[in-house]
Design a protein around this motif. Structure first.
Motif, PDB file in Angstrom:
ATOM      1  N   ALA A   1      -2.668   6.347  -3.952  1.00 25.88           N
ATOM      2  CA  ALA A   1      -3.553   6.335  -3.222  1.00 25.88           C
ATOM      3  C   ALA A   1      -5.239   5.668  -3.715  1.00 25.88           C
ATOM      4  CB  ALA A   1      -3.742   7.651  -2.605  1.00 25.88           C
TER       5      ALA A   1
ATOM      6  N   SER B   1       0.930   7.319   1.162  1.00 27.86           N
ATOM      7  CA  SER B   1       1.286   6.633  -0.152  1.00 27.86           C
ATOM      8  C   SER B   1       1.889   7.747  -1.117  1.00 27.86           C
ATOM      9  CB  SER B   1      -0.259   6.647  -0.861  1.00 27.86           C
ATOM     10  OG  SER B   1      -0.875   5.508  -0.284  1.00 27.86           O
TER      11      SER B   1
ATOM     12  N   ASP C   1       0.805  -1.205  -0.155  1.00 27.26           N
ATOM     13  CA  ASP C   1      -0.065   0.017  -0.038  1.00 27.26           C
ATOM     14  C   ASP C   1       1.006   1.348  -0.069  1.00 27.26           C
ATOM     15  OD1 ASP C   1      -2.423   1.530   0.073  1.00 27.26           O
ATOM     16  OD2 ASP C   1      -2.485   1.187   2.200  1.00 27.26           O
TER      17      ASP C   1
END
Length: 160
Positions: free
Chosen positions: A32, A74, A27
């Motif tokens: 994002a 992110s 992640d």
């Protein structure tokens, strides 16, 4: 006769924790807007296989905390509103999974109890003393004593 004790599953717990960490790292390197946090449902389902209720709740809490953290950390790029919606859906999926688990555990509140030896059968089929079962599942500690009625019965029997 000594009842067999269900074995802990340290390998499964380790794999579950490693999956949570791997998803978080993935992640962190993804934009994002990508729905990486939805993958947290996989280790959450693995956590269902571990008898300790606290482990499941810990994995659910970690996934719920790491989901927004992954968005915040992110790399730049992607569409912000899409990332917010995807993470909201991931949190919703985690919440629904945890809710079903919580409901399932509360539906298992019916406790099989032997009227002969006073032992309780756990969800794995093992018969245990009531005190031991409650201690394992609720953290309750027990001490022994006599109520006033039993004290008077004991006194009557001893004086006779």
């Amino acid at each position: 006769m000594v009842e067999p004790v269900p074995k802990a599953k340290p390998l499964l717990a380790g794999v579950t924790v490693m999956l949570v960490l791997a998803i978080f790292i993935l992640d962190l390197f993804s934009q994002a807007g990508i729905t990486i946090p939805l993958l947290y449902t996989i280790p959450l389902l693995f956590a269902l296989l571990i008898p300790d209720r606290r482990f499941f709740l810990s994995v659910a809490a970690a996934a719920a905390i790491l989901t927004p953290l992954g968005f915040y950390f992110s790399p730049p790029g992607g569409v912000a509103w899409m990332g917010i919606i995807n993470r909201t859906m991931a949190l919703l999926a985690l919440g629904i999974t945890a809710g079903f688990y919580w409901r399932l555990k509360s539906l298992q509140a019916l406790l099989p109890f032997c009227s002969g030896c006073q032992k309780v059968r756990d969800d794995r089929g093992y018969w245990k003393q009531l005190e031991l079962y409650l201690e394992e599942h609720s953290g309750t500690q027990f001490s022994r004593g006599l109520c006033p009625t039993c004290v008077s019965k004991e006194t009557t029997v001893l004086s006779a």
